[in-house]
Design an enzyme around this catalytic site. Structure first.
Site, PDB file in Angstrom:
ATOM      1  N   ILE A  97      -3.328   7.839  -1.426  1.00 53.98           N
ATOM      2  CA  ILE A  97      -2.003   9.004  -0.913  1.00 53.98           C
ATOM      3  C   ILE A  97      -2.025  10.504   0.172  1.00 53.98           C
ATOM      4  O   ILE A  97      -0.439  10.785  -0.176  1.00 53.98           O
ATOM      5  CB  ILE A  97      -1.174   8.477  -1.972  1.00 53.98           C
ATOM      6  CG1 ILE A  97      -1.219   8.847  -3.179  1.00 53.98           C
ATOM      7  CG2 ILE A  97      -1.118   6.627  -1.780  1.00 53.98           C
ATOM      8  CD1 ILE A  97       0.515   8.489  -3.628  1.00 53.98           C
ATOM      9  N   ASP A  98      -2.540  11.179  -0.178  1.00 58.87           N
ATOM     10  CA  ASP A  98      -3.091  12.328  -0.295  1.00 58.87           C
ATOM     11  C   ASP A  98      -1.977  12.541   0.966  1.00 58.87           C
ATOM     12  O   ASP A  98      -1.415  13.732   0.682  1.00 58.87           O
ATOM     13  CB  ASP A  98      -4.559  12.662  -0.133  1.00 58.87           C
ATOM     14  CG  ASP A  98      -5.638  12.353   0.768  1.00 58.87           C
ATOM     15  OD1 ASP A  98      -4.977  10.613   1.554  1.00 58.87           O
ATOM     16  OD2 ASP A  98      -5.891  12.655   1.614  1.00 58.87           O
ATOM     17  N   LEU A  99      -1.832  12.140   2.332  1.00 57.49           N
ATOM     18  CA  LEU A  99      -1.739  12.021   3.271  1.00 57.49           C
ATOM     19  C   LEU A  99       0.180  12.128   3.388  1.00 57.49           C
ATOM     20  O   LEU A  99       0.604  12.869   3.684  1.00 57.49           O
ATOM     21  CB  LEU A  99      -2.173  11.057   4.970  1.00 57.49           C
ATOM     22  CG  LEU A  99      -3.652  11.459   4.768  1.00 57.49           C
ATOM     23  CD1 LEU A  99      -4.004  10.827   5.781  1.00 57.49           C
ATOM     24  CD2 LEU A  99      -3.926  13.135   5.225  1.00 57.49           C
ATOM     25  N   LYS A 145       5.841  -8.569   7.977  1.00 55.67           N
ATOM     26  CA  LYS A 145       5.870  -8.060   6.464  1.00 55.67           C
ATOM     27  C   LYS A 145       6.412  -6.561   6.674  1.00 55.67           C
ATOM     28  O   LYS A 145       6.696  -6.078   5.764  1.00 55.67           O
ATOM     29  CB  LYS A 145       4.801  -8.435   6.048  1.00 55.67           C
ATOM     30  CG  LYS A 145       3.994  -7.640   4.078  1.00 55.67           C
ATOM     31  CD  LYS A 145       2.947  -8.348   3.458  1.00 55.67           C
ATOM     32  CE  LYS A 145       1.743  -8.054   4.430  1.00 55.67           C
ATOM     33  NZ  LYS A 145       1.074  -7.284   3.765  1.00 55.67           N
ATOM     34  N   ASN A 146       5.002  -5.934   7.521  1.00 55.70           N
ATOM     35  CA  ASN A 146       5.000  -4.815   6.905  1.00 55.70           C
ATOM     36  C   ASN A 146       5.786  -3.819   7.962  1.00 55.70           C
ATOM     37  O   ASN A 146       5.714  -2.917   7.987  1.00 55.70           O
ATOM     38  CB  ASN A 146       3.808  -4.929   8.048  1.00 55.70           C
ATOM     39  CG  ASN A 146       2.090  -4.565   6.901  1.00 55.70           C
ATOM     40  OD1 ASN A 146       3.027  -5.651   5.587  1.00 55.70           O
ATOM     41  ND2 ASN A 146       0.892  -4.418   7.345  1.00 55.70           N
ATOM     42  N   ARG A 192       1.382  -2.150  -2.567  1.00 56.89           N
ATOM     43  CA  ARG A 192       0.504  -0.649  -2.042  1.00 56.89           C
ATOM     44  C   ARG A 192       2.185  -0.386  -1.589  1.00 56.89           C
ATOM     45  O   ARG A 192       2.820   1.191  -1.733  1.00 56.89           O
ATOM     46  CB  ARG A 192      -0.163  -0.905  -1.066  1.00 56.89           C
ATOM     47  CG  ARG A 192      -0.351   0.368   0.129  1.00 56.89           C
ATOM     48  CD  ARG A 192      -1.132   1.373  -0.461  1.00 56.89           C
ATOM     49  NE  ARG A 192      -1.210   2.459   0.810  1.00 56.89           N
ATOM     50  CZ  ARG A 192      -1.837   3.439  -0.157  1.00 56.89           C
ATOM     51  NH1 ARG A 192      -2.695   3.729  -0.689  1.00 56.89           N
ATOM     52  NH2 ARG A 192      -1.947   4.584   0.843  1.00 56.89           N
ATOM     53  N   ARG A 244       1.242 -13.293  -0.073  1.00 52.36           N
ATOM     54  CA  ARG A 244       1.648 -12.351  -0.151  1.00 52.36           C
ATOM     55  C   ARG A 244       2.449 -11.931   1.335  1.00 52.36           C
ATOM     56  O   ARG A 244       2.899 -11.052   1.511  1.00 52.36           O
ATOM     57  CB  ARG A 244       0.332 -11.106  -0.525  1.00 52.36           C
ATOM     58  CG  ARG A 244      -0.058 -11.035  -1.761  1.00 52.36           C
ATOM     59  CD  ARG A 244      -0.383  -9.674  -2.195  1.00 52.36           C
ATOM     60  NE  ARG A 244       0.155  -8.715  -2.000  1.00 52.36           N
ATOM     61  CZ  ARG A 244      -0.766  -8.036  -2.917  1.00 52.36           C
ATOM     62  NH1 ARG A 244      -1.132  -7.763  -3.843  1.00 52.36           N
ATOM     63  NH2 ARG A 244       0.108  -6.623  -3.500  1.00 52.36           N
TER      64      ARG A 244
HETATM   65  N1  EPU Z   1      -5.478   6.606   3.777  1.00 53.82           N
HETATM   66  C1  EPU Z   1      -5.364   7.761   3.510  1.00 53.82           C
HETATM   67  N2  EPU Z   1      -4.928   9.146   2.746  1.00 53.82           N
HETATM   68  C2  EPU Z   1      -3.276   8.409   2.979  1.00 53.82           C
HETATM   69  C3  EPU Z   1      -3.318   7.583   3.446  1.00 53.82           C
HETATM   70  C4  EPU Z   1      -4.069   6.678   3.923  1.00 53.82           C
HETATM   71  O1  EPU Z   1      -6.642   8.483   3.703  1.00 53.82           O
HETATM   72  O2  EPU Z   1      -2.441   9.329   2.265  1.00 53.82           O
HETATM   73  C5  EPU Z   1      -6.386   6.362   4.832  1.00 53.82           C
HETATM   74  C6  EPU Z   1      -6.530   5.195   4.126  1.00 53.82           C
HETATM   75  O3  EPU Z   1      -7.987   4.630   2.227  1.00 53.82           O
HETATM   76  C7  EPU Z   1      -7.612   3.865   5.116  1.00 53.82           C
HETATM   77  C8  EPU Z   1      -7.113   4.298   6.070  1.00 53.82           C
HETATM   78  O4  EPU Z   1      -6.114   6.053   6.160  1.00 53.82           O
HETATM   79  O5  EPU Z   1      -8.399   3.724   4.911  1.00 53.82           O
HETATM   80  C9  EPU Z   1      -5.542   3.399   6.724  1.00 53.82           C
HETATM   81  O6  EPU Z   1      -4.496   3.407   5.966  1.00 53.82           O
HETATM   82  P1  EPU Z   1      -3.353   3.322   6.350  1.00 53.82           P
HETATM   83  O7  EPU Z   1      -2.344   4.524   5.692  1.00 53.82           O
HETATM   84  O8  EPU Z   1      -2.788   3.843   7.549  1.00 53.82           O
HETATM   85  O9  EPU Z   1      -2.403   1.978   5.921  1.00 53.82           O
HETATM   86  P2  EPU Z   1      -1.266   1.162   4.625  1.00 53.82           P
HETATM   87  O10 EPU Z   1       0.016   2.311   5.037  1.00 53.82           O
HETATM   88  O11 EPU Z   1      -1.646   1.616   2.959  1.00 53.82           O
HETATM   89  C10 EPU Z   1      -0.593  -0.506   6.573  1.00 53.82           C
HETATM   90  C11 EPU Z   1      -0.812  -1.699   6.555  1.00 53.82           C
HETATM   91  C12 EPU Z   1      -2.321  -2.734   6.121  1.00 53.82           C
HETATM   92  C13 EPU Z   1      -2.505  -2.327   7.166  1.00 53.82           C
HETATM   93  C14 EPU Z   1      -3.128  -1.037   7.109  1.00 53.82           C
HETATM   94  C15 EPU Z   1      -3.348  -0.093   8.688  1.00 53.82           C
HETATM   95  C16 EPU Z   1       1.775  -2.092   5.150  1.00 53.82           C
HETATM   96  C17 EPU Z   1       2.223  -2.698   4.769  1.00 53.82           C
HETATM   97  N3  EPU Z   1      -0.060  -2.403   5.190  1.00 53.82           N
HETATM   98  O12 EPU Z   1      -1.059   0.284   5.535  1.00 53.82           O
HETATM   99  O13 EPU Z   1      -1.362  -4.311   5.767  1.00 53.82           O
HETATM  100  O14 EPU Z   1      -4.006  -2.910   7.596  1.00 53.82           O
HETATM  101  O15 EPU Z   1      -1.743  -0.116   7.787  1.00 53.82           O
HETATM  102  O16 EPU Z   1      -2.889  -1.161   9.807  1.00 53.82           O
HETATM  103  O17 EPU Z   1       2.173  -1.646   6.409  1.00 53.82           O
HETATM  104  C18 EPU Z   1      -1.948  -5.905   5.159  1.00 53.82           C
HETATM  105  O18 EPU Z   1      -1.151  -6.338   5.925  1.00 53.82           O
HETATM  106  O19 EPU Z   1      -3.097  -7.080   5.283  1.00 53.82           O
HETATM  107  C19 EPU Z   1      -2.472  -4.750   4.991  1.00 53.82           C
HETATM  108  C20 EPU Z   1      -2.898  -4.420   4.277  1.00 53.82           C
END
Ligand code: EPU
Length: 514
Positions: free
Chosen positions: A210-212, A109-110, A179, A484
């Site tokens: 989503i600040d990053l 999925k991811n 997300r 999901r």
């Molecule tokens: N974060 C920030 N700012 C940002 C982006 C992230 O502070 O702009 C923080 C988040 O709040 C969090 C951490 O960084 O605490 C990690 O977030 P990341 O961006 O790495 O995760 P994501 O892209 O939102 C993806 C997967 C998640 C998985 C995480 C970590 C997808 C669609 N989702 O989420 O998958 O847990 O990476 O590996 O790729 C799941 O499949 O159940 C799932 C939640």
């Protein structure tokens, strides 16, 4: 549905079989006749799609015309809670049977979600193989269709035709569905120079900022303004830049890669996420003509190109689904062979499982997992970005540790709200306490069946494992969370000898609707 409409009922919910099993729910409060026609066309198109009929395109096009002109939000069909907030589907599990047999692991999925969004970068038809049938995938397809793409999803193959994309604005209701809707930002900005989105939804496992993402796009020259809840980005001439991520965010790394691919010059992402899904995105983008290097390391270099071409691509296996099955095999003291998986993506889990005493053999893309005795505890596991132990397997491994001989500590460092399964596991007889981001797990000899609630995708998967291992009957509610990320989880475990049934609380309405 016609009958239902003719009864003159003006509010309520109906359910129809969707795919093979999952109930598709439509809220029909205040739907007028144009919207009814739109729904009927949609249903007809879906039926034709299943039989590969050429009428599919006709119904689809008519549906689009109606849906767009009436503003009907078809997305309500994927909402799996009824107006009272009760769950529609639940899983009923008779626990205590060791899992046994062989299972093929579906696509990730991811990996699929960002790749589907990245398809927008090329003009034409993209074909993706090994795409799982999941709620989030259907939502992404629906969003792409609302933007003007023509999409099909049949037997694991998705085609996305992007030639007629006409909108760069992702509506708020669609953004809130998951997300991954945020992945549309990078590609739409890169290809059209403009995009507007809202804060995305998704599993409630933490703040999930989503600040990053936004800072990365700004570094490439995008102008970003926020009006009320809407985030509007302009950037007709993106330019390569050096971008340092404060945290190796998976989503931000992917969004920046997708935006930078058509930018002028070179972009380097430092402290990039290293997950296998990032490598898959690089391979896909390069297959379309991009020039990206370094995915899988913490430094990714993207040399901008003028144009990308459509391609055919196969999505990697889902390491989290594979990991969930491996842990379930161990927790039920079973013996399971996984095929079409990638053991190299699961080294941290394999390492932890071996420490608990689980036997694992690996041969190319096949793994066998067996556990004949009570697992041993593991003094400390810390979740952190790849290649460390994945947060997405934290709740599942906690079930195994709950049954282990001894005391384990689990520290969650990625998401601040990912211990919601703990209370539910304790209801089943586990002995776990939480202090800030650490869970302290005292192993118990057995868990007992209970009625529990899936609060998010992976927490839900953990409760299913707990139910499979527990003595007696477990009912897992709020199954839509699990849908999901797992393609018919009940079928998956049934094929390994488990007793798991899906029950829908709206079965009467289902008969009525059909
Ligand atoms: N974060 C920030 N700012 C940002 C982006 C992230 O502070 O702009 C923080 C988040 O709040 C969090 C951490 O960084 O605490 C990690 O977030 P990341 O961006 O790495 O995760 P994501 O892209 O939102 C993806 C997967 C998640 C998985 C995480 C970590 C997808 C669609 N989702 O989420 O998958 O847990 O990476 O590996 O790729 C799941 O499949 O159940 C799932 C939640």
């Amino acid at each position: 549905m016609v009958l239902l409409a003719m009864t003159g009922r003006t509010e309520g919910w109906i359910a129809e079989p969707y795919g093979s099993d999952v109930s598709r729910i439509i809220q029909f409060a205040e739907i007028d006749w144009e919207q009814w026609i739109s729904i009927l066309l949609f249903n007809q198109a879906k039926r034709q799609q299943r039989t590969s009929s050429p009428l599919y395109s006709l119904f689809r096009a008519l549906y689009h015309l109606m849906a767009v002109s009436t503003g009907y939000r078809m997305l309500s069909q994927w909402v799996s809670v009824n107006p009272g907030g009760d769950t529609l589907d639940k899983l009923v599990i008779e626990g205590g049977r060791p899992l046994s047999g062989s299972i093929r692991i579906h696509g990730a999925k991811n990996a699929a979600l960002p790749i589907m969004a990245a398809s927008l970068l090329a003009d034409g038809e993209i074909t993706l193989h090994n795409v799982p049938h999941l709620l989030d995938i259907e939502v992404m397809l629906y969003i792409l269709e609302r933007l003007g793409c023509t999409c099909r999803h049949e037997q694991g193959t998705v085609t996305i035709n992007t030639s007629l994309v006409r909108s760069h604005d992702v509506p708020e209701d669609l953004m809130k569905q998951m997300r991954s809707s945020i992945f549309l930002m990078g590609p739409l900005l890169a290809r059209f120079g403009r995009v507007s989105v809202y804060q995305p939804g998704g599993c409630a496992i933490g703040e999930r900022k989503i600040d990053l993402h936004l800072r990365g796009l700004e570094a490439l020259g995008a102008q970003i303004e926020e009006q009320d809840q809407q985030i509007i980005c302009h950037g007709a001439n993106l330019t390569g830049a050096d971008i340092h991520l404060d945290f190796p965010s998976v989503g931000a790394t992917e969004n920046i890669m997708m935006a930078a691919v058509l930018a002028e010059g070179t972009t380097t992402i430092f402290n990039a996420a290293r997950e296998p899904e990032i490598q898959d995105l690089q391979h896909f983008l390069n297959a379309m003509g991009a020039r990206i290097m370094g995915a899988g390391t913490d430094t990714i270099t993207i040399n901008g190109v003028e144009k990308l071409q459509p391609c055919t691509y196969e999505i990697i296996p889902d390491r989290i689904v594979a990991g969930t099955v491996m842990i379930a095999a161990a927790a039920t003291r079973g013996n399971v062979t996984l095929t079409h998986c990638n053991p190299a993506h699961l080294t941290s889990l394999i390492h932890v499982l071996k420490r608990t005493g689980v036997q694992i053999t690996v041969c190319n893309d096949i793994m066998t997992v067996s556990c004949m005795t009570r697992p041993k505890s593991v003094d400390r596991i810390v979740t952190s970005p790849y290649p460390s132990f994945p947060t997405d397997l934290q709740s599942q491994i906690m079930v195994l540790l709950s049954l282990a001989d001894g005391f384990s500590v689990m520290k969650e460092t990625v998401f601040e709200g990912r211990f919601k399964h703990v209370d539910e596991l304790n209801v089943m007889g586990a002995d776990i306490s939480v202090d800030l981001n650490a869970a302290f797990i005292r192993g118990v000899p057995r868990l007992y069946g209970a009625t529990v609630e899936a609060t998010d995708l992976r927490a839900g998967a953990a409760l299913v494992i707990a139910g499979l291992a527990a003595q007696g009957k477990t009912i897992v509610e709020q199954v839509h969370h699990i849908d999901r990320g797992y393609d018919q989880i009940e079928k998956l475990f049934q094929s390994l000898g488990a007793s798991v049934e899906r029950q829908s609380t709206v079965s009467k309405q289902l008969d009525f609707a059909n």
